[in-house]
Design an enzyme around this catalytic site. Sequence first.
Site, PDB file in Angstrom:
ATOM      1  N   HIS A 266      -4.209   1.400   7.685  1.00 51.58           N
ATOM      2  CA  HIS A 266      -2.851   1.966   7.691  1.00 51.58           C
ATOM      3  C   HIS A 266      -2.748   3.114   6.681  1.00 51.58           C
ATOM      4  CE1 HIS A 266       1.691   1.375   7.910  1.00 51.58           C
ATOM      5  NE2 HIS A 266       1.549   2.151   6.837  1.00 51.58           N
ATOM      6  N   GLU A 267      -3.252   2.865   5.464  1.00 51.32           N
ATOM      7  CA  GLU A 267      -3.104   3.881   4.407  1.00 51.32           C
ATOM      8  C   GLU A 267      -4.013   5.086   4.660  1.00 51.32           C
ATOM      9  OE1 GLU A 267      -0.560   3.537   2.703  1.00 51.32           O
ATOM     10  OE2 GLU A 267      -0.256   1.407   3.108  1.00 51.32           O
TER      11      GLU A 267
ATOM     12  N   GLY B 188       0.825  -1.193   0.000  1.00 55.50           N
ATOM     13  CA  GLY B 188       0.000   0.000   0.000  1.00 55.50           C
ATOM     14  C   GLY B 188       0.858   1.241   0.000  1.00 55.50           C
TER      15      GLY B 188
ATOM     16  N   HIS C  53      -2.498   7.481   7.000  1.00 55.45           N
ATOM     17  CA  HIS C  53      -1.499   8.373   6.394  1.00 55.45           C
ATOM     18  C   HIS C  53      -2.142   9.678   5.920  1.00 55.45           C
ATOM     19  CE1 HIS C  53       2.372   6.362   6.205  1.00 55.45           C
ATOM     20  NE2 HIS C  53       1.848   5.245   5.731  1.00 55.45           N
TER      21      HIS C  53
ATOM     22  N   GLN D 255       2.941  10.112   1.201  1.00 56.16           N
ATOM     23  CA  GLN D 255       4.249   9.442   1.267  1.00 56.16           C
ATOM     24  C   GLN D 255       5.143   9.823   0.085  1.00 56.16           C
ATOM     25  OE1 GLN D 255       2.415   5.326   2.102  1.00 56.16           O
ATOM     26  NE2 GLN D 255       4.384   5.261   3.143  1.00 56.16           N
TER      27      GLN D 255
ATOM     28  N   CYS E 255       6.150   0.062   7.315  1.00 60.19           N
ATOM     29  CA  CYS E 255       5.722   1.192   6.494  1.00 60.19           C
ATOM     30  C   CYS E 255       6.884   1.577   5.592  1.00 60.19           C
ATOM     31  CB  CYS E 255       5.326   2.355   7.399  1.00 60.19           C
ATOM     32  SG  CYS E 255       4.802   3.828   6.513  1.00 60.19           S
ATOM     33  N   LEU E 256       6.589   1.835   4.332  1.00 59.07           N
ATOM     34  CA  LEU E 256       7.655   2.237   3.404  1.00 59.07           C
ATOM     35  C   LEU E 256       8.307   3.548   3.843  1.00 59.07           C
ATOM     36  CD1 LEU E 256       5.996   1.373  -0.028  1.00 59.07           C
ATOM     37  CD2 LEU E 256       7.732   0.060   1.210  1.00 59.07           C
TER      38      LEU E 256
HETATM   39 CO    CO Z   1       2.753   3.395   5.714  1.00 61.16          CO
END
Ligand code: CO
Length: 154
Positions: A132-133, A46, A136, A51, A90-91
């Site tokens: 999660h997304e 995701g 963000h 991000q 998380c990226l």
């Molecule tokens: Co993330």
Amino acid sequence: MAIRIIRTDNDPILRKLSKEVTVFDEKLQILVDDMIETMHHADGVGLAAPQIGVLKRVIVIDLYDDEGPMALINPRFIDQSGLQIEEEGCLSLPGRHGMVKRPLSVTVQFEDIDGETYELTGEELLARVLCHEIDHLDGILYIDKQVTVENKEA
Ligand code: CO
């Protein structure tokens, strides 16, 4: 399509509130295409627009199943139930992991790339990735919700 730079760690943009999308144009399509390519390049499941430094309410998800990549514009919860506690990464927080409480099942309403409204119900992994997304988009990172102490934080 292009791979965008993923913002990480203490980048202040990760803490900002993203704005609702009101224009469904070619620019939005390019954003979504770039987000999917960037997510795939990073082997993520995701990615949220902030991000990559874009404060718009856009997320992409790919669980690498039959569903293929999905793009959700202006996603909002309309229902959630149950509880799961699983490990997340998380990226934007490379090299870190933590246990996070999430609903077991969520239903989200969203617009597609053409501005049509749909609903999606996800359970287990999909529910977790949606939560999660969407977090963000409100400047929330999983570390804000994790239930165990992270190793790398001394
Ligand atoms: Co993330």
